[in-house]
Design a protein around this motif. Structure first.
Motif, PDB file in Angstrom:
ATOM      1  N   ARG A 275       0.849  -1.196   0.000  1.00 30.92           N
ATOM      2  CA  ARG A 275       0.000   0.000   0.000  1.00 30.92           C
ATOM      3  C   ARG A 275       0.877   1.236   0.000  1.00 30.92           C
ATOM      4  O   ARG A 275       1.928   1.255   0.627  1.00 30.92           O
ATOM      5  CB  ARG A 275      -0.806   0.099   1.305  1.00 30.92           C
ATOM      6  CG  ARG A 275      -1.888  -0.868   1.489  1.00 30.92           C
ATOM      7  CD  ARG A 275      -2.561  -0.546   2.823  1.00 30.92           C
ATOM      8  NE  ARG A 275      -3.925  -0.121   2.593  1.00 30.92           N
ATOM      9  CZ  ARG A 275      -4.541   0.825   3.260  1.00 30.92           C
ATOM     10  NH1 ARG A 275      -3.915   1.487   4.193  1.00 30.92           N
ATOM     11  NH2 ARG A 275      -5.778   1.112   3.005  1.00 30.92           N
ATOM     12  N   ARG A 276       0.415   2.278  -0.633  1.00 29.41           N
ATOM     13  CA  ARG A 276       1.173   3.534  -0.613  1.00 29.41           C
ATOM     14  C   ARG A 276       0.220   4.713  -0.645  1.00 29.41           C
ATOM     15  O   ARG A 276      -0.638   4.792  -1.524  1.00 29.41           O
ATOM     16  CB  ARG A 276       2.097   3.626  -1.828  1.00 29.41           C
ATOM     17  CG  ARG A 276       2.863   4.939  -1.911  1.00 29.41           C
ATOM     18  CD  ARG A 276       3.672   5.012  -3.189  1.00 29.41           C
ATOM     19  NE  ARG A 276       4.618   6.115  -3.156  1.00 29.41           N
ATOM     20  CZ  ARG A 276       4.358   7.339  -3.629  1.00 29.41           C
ATOM     21  NH1 ARG A 276       3.174   7.607  -4.161  1.00 29.41           N
ATOM     22  NH2 ARG A 276       5.273   8.283  -3.568  1.00 29.41           N
ATOM     23  N   TYR A 277       0.392   5.611   0.315  1.00 31.95           N
ATOM     24  CA  TYR A 277      -0.356   6.865   0.277  1.00 31.95           C
ATOM     25  C   TYR A 277       0.459   7.870  -0.514  1.00 31.95           C
ATOM     26  O   TYR A 277       1.582   8.190  -0.147  1.00 31.95           O
ATOM     27  CB  TYR A 277      -0.588   7.400   1.688  1.00 31.95           C
ATOM     28  CG  TYR A 277      -1.483   6.507   2.491  1.00 31.95           C
ATOM     29  CD1 TYR A 277      -2.837   6.466   2.235  1.00 31.95           C
ATOM     30  CD2 TYR A 277      -0.972   5.681   3.481  1.00 31.95           C
ATOM     31  CE1 TYR A 277      -3.665   5.636   2.944  1.00 31.95           C
ATOM     32  CE2 TYR A 277      -1.794   4.840   4.202  1.00 31.95           C
ATOM     33  CZ  TYR A 277      -3.139   4.824   3.923  1.00 31.95           C
ATOM     34  OH  TYR A 277      -3.953   3.990   4.623  1.00 31.95           O
TER      35      TYR A 277
ATOM     36  N   ASP B  86      -2.660   4.093  -3.346  1.00 34.27           N
ATOM     37  CA  ASP B  86      -2.334   3.189  -4.445  1.00 34.27           C
ATOM     38  C   ASP B  86      -1.774   1.880  -3.911  1.00 34.27           C
ATOM     39  O   ASP B  86      -1.357   1.792  -2.760  1.00 34.27           O
ATOM     40  CB  ASP B  86      -1.309   3.846  -5.381  1.00 34.27           C
ATOM     41  CG  ASP B  86      -1.900   5.047  -6.102  1.00 34.27           C
ATOM     42  OD1 ASP B  86      -3.046   4.940  -6.568  1.00 34.27           O
ATOM     43  OD2 ASP B  86      -1.229   6.083  -6.182  1.00 34.27           O
ATOM     44  N   HIS B  87      -1.756   0.879  -4.778  1.00 32.74           N
ATOM     45  CA  HIS B  87      -1.146  -0.419  -4.462  1.00 32.74           C
ATOM     46  C   HIS B  87      -0.047  -0.653  -5.485  1.00 32.74           C
ATOM     47  O   HIS B  87      -0.308  -0.616  -6.695  1.00 32.74           O
ATOM     48  CB  HIS B  87      -2.197  -1.516  -4.510  1.00 32.74           C
ATOM     49  CG  HIS B  87      -3.307  -1.300  -3.526  1.00 32.74           C
ATOM     50  ND1 HIS B  87      -4.422  -0.563  -3.822  1.00 32.74           N
ATOM     51  CD2 HIS B  87      -3.427  -1.678  -2.229  1.00 32.74           C
ATOM     52  CE1 HIS B  87      -5.219  -0.520  -2.750  1.00 32.74           C
ATOM     53  NE2 HIS B  87      -4.630  -1.189  -1.767  1.00 32.74           N
TER      54      HIS B  87
ATOM     55  N   PHE C 208      -6.006  -5.339   3.754  1.00 31.13           N
ATOM     56  CA  PHE C 208      -6.849  -5.730   2.626  1.00 31.13           C
ATOM     57  C   PHE C 208      -6.582  -4.806   1.452  1.00 31.13           C
ATOM     58  O   PHE C 208      -6.601  -3.585   1.585  1.00 31.13           O
ATOM     59  CB  PHE C 208      -8.329  -5.669   3.024  1.00 31.13           C
ATOM     60  CG  PHE C 208      -9.262  -5.972   1.886  1.00 31.13           C
ATOM     61  CD1 PHE C 208      -9.255  -7.219   1.274  1.00 31.13           C
ATOM     62  CD2 PHE C 208     -10.155  -5.018   1.426  1.00 31.13           C
ATOM     63  CE1 PHE C 208     -10.099  -7.504   0.223  1.00 31.13           C
ATOM     64  CE2 PHE C 208     -11.013  -5.289   0.356  1.00 31.13           C
ATOM     65  CZ  PHE C 208     -10.987  -6.543  -0.232  1.00 31.13           C
ATOM     66  N   TYR C 209      -6.306  -5.435   0.303  1.00 30.86           N
ATOM     67  CA  TYR C 209      -6.083  -4.663  -0.918  1.00 30.86           C
ATOM     68  C   TYR C 209      -7.242  -4.922  -1.876  1.00 30.86           C
ATOM     69  O   TYR C 209      -7.293  -5.977  -2.511  1.00 30.86           O
ATOM     70  CB  TYR C 209      -4.777  -5.083  -1.596  1.00 30.86           C
ATOM     71  CG  TYR C 209      -3.576  -5.139  -0.673  1.00 30.86           C
ATOM     72  CD1 TYR C 209      -3.323  -4.116   0.241  1.00 30.86           C
ATOM     73  CD2 TYR C 209      -2.698  -6.223  -0.724  1.00 30.86           C
ATOM     74  CE1 TYR C 209      -2.220  -4.173   1.081  1.00 30.86           C
ATOM     75  CE2 TYR C 209      -1.590  -6.279   0.113  1.00 30.86           C
ATOM     76  CZ  TYR C 209      -1.358  -5.261   1.015  1.00 30.86           C
ATOM     77  OH  TYR C 209      -0.273  -5.325   1.833  1.00 30.86           O
TER      78      TYR C 209
ATOM     79  N   SER D  51       6.648   6.426   2.588  1.00 35.79           N
ATOM     80  CA  SER D  51       6.768   5.025   2.952  1.00 35.79           C
ATOM     81  C   SER D  51       5.705   4.207   2.240  1.00 35.79           C
ATOM     82  O   SER D  51       4.641   4.701   1.905  1.00 35.79           O
ATOM     83  CB  SER D  51       6.602   4.870   4.450  1.00 35.79           C
ATOM     84  OG  SER D  51       6.556   3.509   4.769  1.00 35.79           O
ATOM     85  N   SER D  52       6.008   2.951   2.003  1.00 33.58           N
ATOM     86  CA  SER D  52       5.053   2.169   1.238  1.00 33.58           C
ATOM     87  C   SER D  52       4.783   0.814   1.873  1.00 33.58           C
ATOM     88  O   SER D  52       4.336  -0.101   1.228  1.00 33.58           O
ATOM     89  CB  SER D  52       5.579   1.964  -0.166  1.00 33.58           C
ATOM     90  OG  SER D  52       6.769   1.235  -0.087  1.00 33.58           O
ATOM     91  N   THR D  53       5.100   0.651   3.113  1.00 33.72           N
ATOM     92  CA  THR D  53       4.811  -0.633   3.739  1.00 33.72           C
ATOM     93  C   THR D  53       3.347  -0.665   4.146  1.00 33.72           C
ATOM     94  O   THR D  53       2.652   0.324   4.113  1.00 33.72           O
ATOM     95  CB  THR D  53       5.677  -0.851   4.984  1.00 33.72           C
ATOM     96  OG1 THR D  53       5.315   0.155   5.925  1.00 33.72           O
ATOM     97  CG2 THR D  53       7.137  -0.746   4.680  1.00 33.72           C
ATOM     98  N   ALA D  54       2.916  -1.856   4.506  1.00 37.26           N
ATOM     99  CA  ALA D  54       1.486  -2.040   4.788  1.00 37.26           C
ATOM    100  C   ALA D  54       1.071  -1.291   6.046  1.00 37.26           C
ATOM    101  O   ALA D  54      -0.076  -0.961   6.225  1.00 37.26           O
ATOM    102  CB  ALA D  54       1.191  -3.516   4.953  1.00 37.26           C
TER     103      ALA D  54
END
Lengths: 294, 220
Positions: A98-100, A109-110, A218-219, B23-26
């Motif tokens: 996941r990325r904001y 976004d994913h 959850f994606y 950052s892009s971690t869950a």
């Protein structure tokens, strides 16, 4: 500088490992992501499945896009051109991150970082005749972003020899990339008493309970508009994920990926999460991103 | 290889990079709920705003709708490939604006990029307006206030407001999410066609696509 000479400058070429033959490539300048068409097996065998893949090396800090519910970007797009009778299955997408893209929960976004391999299984027809190499082409498009976004494309191809039936398969040097990708493929969720994650409903809220030490994410992949809040809901608190939907279990449709990690962020497993629990209509061979997401 | 040619054209000048990687971690960087202040909803009154364009002229939404104008808002960033797709590779925006500009339609491009982000700054945007042959005003919304109010996620992200000030359409410009190819449905054109002939808009909402709006990193 004319277009022709610029294009020549873009022509790259490389050789696939093993017996699978040389590939000529037209590719956009290698700006932050580079694509290759690879084969898991050194040759195709009639009646068997051949695993092909498009693998990307992505520069640090840059990312590519998953084929799911994203606010921005463009998912990797692969179009294979196969000989008559050869049939490509659907692209197998590893679970993303996941990325904001903006603070305040407005753009989510994913994505994939560093390296990603998308596998496309190809069914080799029984009638395939032995040959020194059949040509398979892949037309690949992507968008690579950091703070800026750069579109990329590649026209890749590979020559795969066909060996007679009953030949023992031989792996190429690229095979470990396929293994790595499969580890991140979502697996079907087991039901029953031994199921690691139990789904219950509280009104129109889906409650997924895992180990209290787990972080569940959850994606959403399809049915993007059904979640009430896809920014905050899809990350669990204390091992319990509460996803609020706009409608209840009788009518809601859910399709996405459940990512289970420990508190250090190490991935423990990824699962396909669908509701109704039977898999929804699969989109076999659908390698083109859908125009609308509903 | 016209495909390659188009792509090369699209690549020109879109390589500026800056800012800090998120950052892009869950688990990291959860958004603050309170920061989401989206007000605009399709079918409801579009939130009013006043923005100055690059020439210093003020644009107030409520004044336009009070005058019976239909208003189009286009979220904009000249360095985004999806914006280029509709401004330079194809002239979607130019043509759509041209077809309706004499039918009481006011078109305003808005750049909600924070200072220092990609595609920001008065001089840079003035040049973009010229290069893209934009025949309508471009306003900077550097605080991101108007963008957040409308929930603008991408460039482009399109909004059409009817003569009564009701948000009649929100979403993508067309139905092809590629960075190069245009779709066969132009949602904004369809909405304007309906509104200018007194009909209701058939497709009122789609998912916008494009680059993320370059809001500041500090949140809003």
């Amino acid at each position: 500088m004319g277009l022709h000479s610029r294009l020549q400058g873009l022509m790259l070429s490389f050789t696939l490992a093993g017996a699978a033959g040389a590939a000529d490539v037209a590719q956009s300048e290698p700006e932050h992501a580079r694509a290759r068409l690879i084969s898991e097996h050194a040759f195709a065998i009639p009646g068997e499945t051949l695993a092909l893949g498009v693998t990307f090396d992505i520069d640090q800090g840059w990312h590519l896009y998953w084929d799911g519910c994203n606010d921005s970007g463009f998912p990797i797009d692969i179009k294979l051109t196969l000989p008559d009778g050869w049939i490509a299955g659907g692209v197998q997408w590893p679970a993303p991150d996941r990325r904001y893209a903006a603070p305040g929960g407005l753009v989510l976004d994913h994505i994939y970082e560093r390296r990603v391999t998308l596998i496309v299984p190809v069914q080799v027809p029984e009638s395939a005749e032995s040959s020194a190499g059949v040509n398979i082409a892949a037309d690949v498009e992507w968008l690579v972003c950091k703070d800026a976004c750069i579109p990329g494309f590649a026209e890749l191809s590979v020559a795969i020899p066909v060996k007679p039936l009953h030949t023992d398969p031989v792996l190429t040097r690229e095979a470990p990339l396929f293994e790595e990708a499969r580890k991140a493929h979502p697996k079907p969720m087991r039901g029953g008493a031994r199921a690691p994650y139990r789904i219950t409903w509280e009104g129109s809220t889906m409650v997924i309970r895992g180990d209290s030490a787990d972080v569940l994410s959850f994606y959403p992949q399809r049915e993007c508009g059904r979640l009430v809040d896809r920014f905050t809901d899809p990350v669990s608190k204390e091992g319990v994920l509460r996803l609020r939907f706009k409608d209840g279990p009788e009518t809601v449709r859910v399709q996405g990926v459940l990512d289970v990690r420990d508190r250090q962020g190490v991935r423990k497993g990824v699962y396909t999460l669908t509701w109704p629990a039977t898999p929804m209509e699969t989109r076999a061979g659908d390698t083109i991103h859908s125009m609308t997401k509903e | 290889m016209s495909k390659a040619k188009k792509l090369l054209a699209g690549l020109a000048g879109c390589l500026a990079i800056g800012g800090v990687m998120l950052s892009s971690t869950a688990t990291a960087s959860e958004p603050e709920k309170s920061a989401t202040k989206q007000v605009a909803k399709v079918g409801e009154k579009a939130p009013n705003f006043v923005l100055k364009d690059l020439d210093g002229k003020e644009h107030e939404l409520a004044k336009y709708t009070a005058d019976g104008k239909i208003v189009v808002l286009e979220w904009f960033n000249a360095e985004c490939p999806f914006v280029k797709k509709h401004h330079t590779l194809n002239k979607t925006m130019y043509e759509t604006h041209k077809a309706f500009k004499d039918k009481d339609v006011v078109w305003i491009a808005i750049n909600s990029g924070a200072p220092g982000e990609q595609g920001t700054g008065v001089e840079f945007n003035k040049k973009a307006v010229k290069d893209f042959e934009m025949a309508y005003p471009l306003a900077l919304d550097e605080s991101g206030k108007v963008g957040r109010m409308y929930g603008a996620k991408t460039t482009p992200h399109m909004y059409v407001i009817d003569r009564n000030g009701i948000l009649a359409y929100a979403g993508a410009i067309d139905n092809n999410r590629s960075a190069r190819q245009v779709g066969d449905i132009n949602y904004v054109k369809d909405a304007l066609k309906a509104l200018t002939s007194g009909e209701t808009v058939a497709t009122r909402e789609t998912e916008a696509y494009g680059c993320s709006v370059k809001y500041g990193k500090k949140g809003g």
